[in-house]
Design a protein around this motif. Structure first.
Motif, mmCIF file in Angstrom:
data_model
loop_
_atom_site.group_PDB
_atom_site.id
_atom_site.type_symbol
_atom_site.label_atom_id
_atom_site.label_comp_id
_atom_site.label_asym_id
_atom_site.label_seq_id
_atom_site.Cartn_x
_atom_site.Cartn_y
_atom_site.Cartn_z
ATOM 1 N N GLY A 1 20.524 -28.164 16.745
ATOM 2 C CA GLY A 1 20.648 -27.406 15.627
ATOM 3 C C GLY A 1 21.981 -27.528 14.621
ATOM 4 N N GLY A 2 22.708 -28.358 15.154
ATOM 5 C CA GLY A 2 23.995 -28.551 14.339
ATOM 6 C C GLY A 2 23.611 -29.198 12.880
ATOM 7 N N LEU A 3 22.621 -30.089 12.921
ATOM 8 C CA LEU A 3 22.266 -30.792 11.506
ATOM 9 C C LEU A 3 21.501 -29.831 10.787
ATOM 10 N N ILE A 4 20.697 -29.121 10.924
ATOM 11 C CA ILE A 4 19.913 -28.223 10.282
ATOM 12 C C ILE A 4 20.809 -26.869 9.909
ATOM 13 N N ALA A 5 21.586 -26.504 10.801
ATOM 14 C CA ALA A 5 22.613 -25.300 10.360
ATOM 15 C C ALA A 5 23.091 -25.806 9.373
ATOM 16 N N GLY A 6 23.937 -26.971 9.363
ATOM 17 C CA GLY A 6 25.206 -27.257 8.318
ATOM 18 C C GLY A 6 24.113 -27.544 6.795
ATOM 19 N N ILE A 7 23.038 -28.364 6.892
ATOM 20 C CA ILE A 7 22.203 -28.419 5.789
ATOM 21 C C ILE A 7 21.823 -27.188 5.228
ATOM 22 N N ALA A 8 21.201 -26.505 6.025
ATOM 23 C CA ALA A 8 20.795 -25.158 5.577
ATOM 24 C C ALA A 8 21.809 -24.359 4.864
ATOM 25 N N ALA A 9 22.936 -24.314 5.500
ATOM 26 C CA ALA A 9 24.003 -23.461 4.925
ATOM 27 C C ALA A 9 24.427 -24.027 3.750
ATOM 28 N N ALA A 10 24.688 -25.486 3.460
ATOM 29 C CA ALA A 10 24.807 -26.119 2.001
ATOM 30 C C ALA A 10 23.821 -25.506 1.110
ATOM 31 N N ALA A 11 22.391 -25.909 1.639
ATOM 32 C CA ALA A 11 21.506 -25.523 0.625
ATOM 33 C C ALA A 11 21.258 -24.328 0.130
ATOM 34 N N ALA A 12 21.636 -23.169 0.987
ATOM 35 C CA ALA A 12 21.637 -21.823 0.745
ATOM 36 C C ALA A 12 22.572 -21.456 -0.668
ATOM 37 N N ALA A 13 23.600 -22.287 -0.515
ATOM 38 C CA ALA A 13 24.523 -21.990 -1.530
ATOM 39 C C ALA A 13 24.196 -22.838 -2.858
ATOM 40 N N LEU A 14 24.022 -23.937 -2.716
ATOM 41 C CA LEU A 14 23.843 -24.951 -3.978
ATOM 42 C C LEU A 14 22.220 -25.020 -4.298
ATOM 43 N N LEU A 15 21.420 -24.698 -3.408
ATOM 44 C CA LEU A 15 19.902 -24.987 -3.903
ATOM 45 C C LEU A 15 19.020 -23.845 -3.252
ATOM 46 N N PRO A 16 19.304 -22.855 -3.931
ATOM 47 C CA PRO A 16 18.766 -21.421 -3.450
ATOM 48 C C PRO A 16 17.160 -21.421 -3.312
ATOM 49 N N ASN A 17 16.620 -22.339 -4.380
ATOM 50 C CA ASN A 17 15.166 -22.464 -4.568
ATOM 51 C C ASN A 17 14.728 -23.549 -3.433
ATOM 52 N N ALA A 18 15.278 -24.196 -2.751
ATOM 53 C CA ALA A 18 14.621 -25.237 -1.860
ATOM 54 C C ALA A 18 14.453 -24.578 -0.568
ATOM 55 N N ARG A 19 13.341 -25.199 0.193
ATOM 56 C CA ARG A 19 13.118 -24.718 1.493
ATOM 57 C C ARG A 19 13.842 -25.749 2.415
ATOM 58 N N VAL A 20 14.244 -25.304 3.504
ATOM 59 C CA VAL A 20 14.912 -26.205 4.605
ATOM 60 C C VAL A 20 13.880 -25.866 5.712
ATOM 61 N N ILE A 21 13.153 -27.009 6.003
ATOM 62 C CA ILE A 21 12.129 -26.894 7.304
ATOM 63 C C ILE A 21 12.692 -27.988 8.290
ATOM 64 N N GLY A 22 12.834 -27.319 9.715
ATOM 65 C CA GLY A 22 13.091 -28.424 10.501
ATOM 66 C C GLY A 22 11.688 -28.933 11.190
ATOM 67 N N VAL A 23 11.976 -30.181 11.835
ATOM 68 C CA VAL A 23 10.716 -30.957 12.649
ATOM 69 C C VAL A 23 11.135 -31.210 14.023
ATOM 70 N N GLU A 24 10.584 -31.150 14.782
ATOM 71 C CA GLU A 24 10.856 -31.473 16.262
ATOM 72 C C GLU A 24 9.628 -31.981 16.905
ATOM 73 N N PRO A 25 9.638 -32.609 18.142
ATOM 74 C CA PRO A 25 8.420 -33.074 18.853
ATOM 75 C C PRO A 25 7.718 -31.968 19.485
ATOM 76 N N GLU A 26 6.259 -32.083 19.519
ATOM 77 C CA GLU A 26 5.642 -30.996 20.309
ATOM 78 C C GLU A 26 6.115 -30.867 21.590
ATOM 79 N N LEU A 27 6.799 -31.861 22.118
ATOM 80 C CA LEU A 27 7.108 -31.994 23.595
ATOM 81 C C LEU A 27 8.420 -31.497 23.858
#
Length: 329
Positions: free
Chosen positions: A174-200
């Motif tokens: 979660g380090g990657l999505i945590a950092g990107i989402a924090a930046a996006a919340a401040a700079l891209l408030p209208n963008a949606r941050v969506i994570g992706v992981e394997p079903e397994l």
């Protein structure tokens, strides 16, 4: 509740990584509406260099002199080894024995002392070693400096496409999505941050959808070909960021990951390891579940096993050409 990284901390990280990490471009993809953020082009082949550089350069001089410790399935290991060598710091790195041999040898080639351990000891042994030696532990995701460094990707996306609608991010600790989402919340408030992981290895999706941090057993997550996403659970520092800023986490199948890895190589001319291809897999196979508008897929790494890649490319005749966005091949 753990602290959330600030935009100021991420912006400081952006200055620190200059000269170590590449400012990757947004690439136009063969698939309408999708841009690619090719972290596979980094000097060590993955985004991990951003967090490693930030954490190591923030160490006090006496801590650098004592040396550093890390644990990783391969990409964080290479990043720590690369930065440590650049700064003349001794690095001792623990890697689970189910990691790809290519990543283990690449870490050794960068000058680090590598110790291969069973997967169940990949966190406990480095922590014990750090206590015994006084060396500083540089975790792969459970560290606010590392999270800030990964967030520099979000700063770059905001600068390059301020009208982006969706940012697709691979999820492990979660380090990657945590950092990107924090930046996006401040700079891209209208963008949606969506994570992706394997079903397994869908512990993060389960956590977000149930509202409680979940962990999966190592033997469960080990089933996925996306070796960089086999982490048992989100980190406790990443989890508050995910709850606060991440809009959803999607899962993709092993076949879909293979398909995306192959198509990135054949159609986009971009090497991606399976862990880095999950976001493209989500766009190609889960398009109807994504918001309308332009999307960016973070291709987190390109350290793919050559034999695995060869098998995928040999099957290139299976790749449907010019699949319309939103359609499944």
């Amino acid at each position: 509740m753990s602290a959330l990284v600030s935009l100021e901390s991420i912006q400081d990280a952006a200055e620190r990584i200059r000269g170590y990490a590449l400012r990757t471009p947004l690439m136009v993809s063969p698939w309408e509406g999708l841009s690619l953020k090719p972290e596979s082009l980094q000097p060590v082949g993955s985004f991990k260099i951003r967090g490693a550089t930030t954490a190591i350069t923030r160490l006090a001089p006496e801590a650098r002199q004592r040396g550093i410790v890390a644990m990783s399935s391969g990409n964080h290991a290479q990043a720590v080894a690369y930065v440590a060598r650049s700064l003349g710091i001794a690095a001792h790195i623990f890697i689970p024995d189910n990691a790809p041999a290519r990543k283990i040898e690449a870490t050794r080639a960068l000058g680090a002392v590598v110790e291969v351990v069973p997967p169940e000891e990949q966190y406990s042994r480095p922590e014990e070693f750090a206590r015994e030696t006084g060396k500083t532990l540089i975790p792969p995701f459970e560290n606010l400096d590392v999270i800030s460094g990964q967030g520099t990707i979000g700063v770059e996306i905001a600068a390059d496409d301020p009208g982006i609608s969706t940012i697709l991010v691979p999820v492990a600790g979660g380090g990657l999505i945590a950092g990107i989402a924090a930046a996006a919340a401040a700079l891209l408030p209208n963008a949606r941050v969506i994570g992706v992981e394997p079903e397994l290895a869908a512990d993060a999706a389960e956590s977000l959808h149930t509202g409680a941090l979940r962990a999966w057993a190592a033997q469960e997550t080990a089933r996925t070909i996306a070796d960089g996403l086999r982490t048992a659970s989100l980190g406790e520092m990443a989890w508050p960021h995910v709850k606060a800023y991440v809009h959803d986490i999607l899962t993709v199948t092993e076949d879909e990951i293979e398909d995306a890895t192959r198509r990135l190589a054949v159609e986009a001319r971009l090497l991606a390891e399976p862990s880095g291809a999950v976001t493209t897999a989500a766009y190609l196979h889960r398009r109807r579940e994504l918001p309308a508008g332009r999307a960016v897929a973070v291709v987190s790494g390109g350290n793919i096993d050559p034999a695995f890649l060869s098998g995928l490319v040999a099957d290139a005749e299976k790749v449907p050409r010019n699949t319309p966005a939103g359609a499944c091949p």
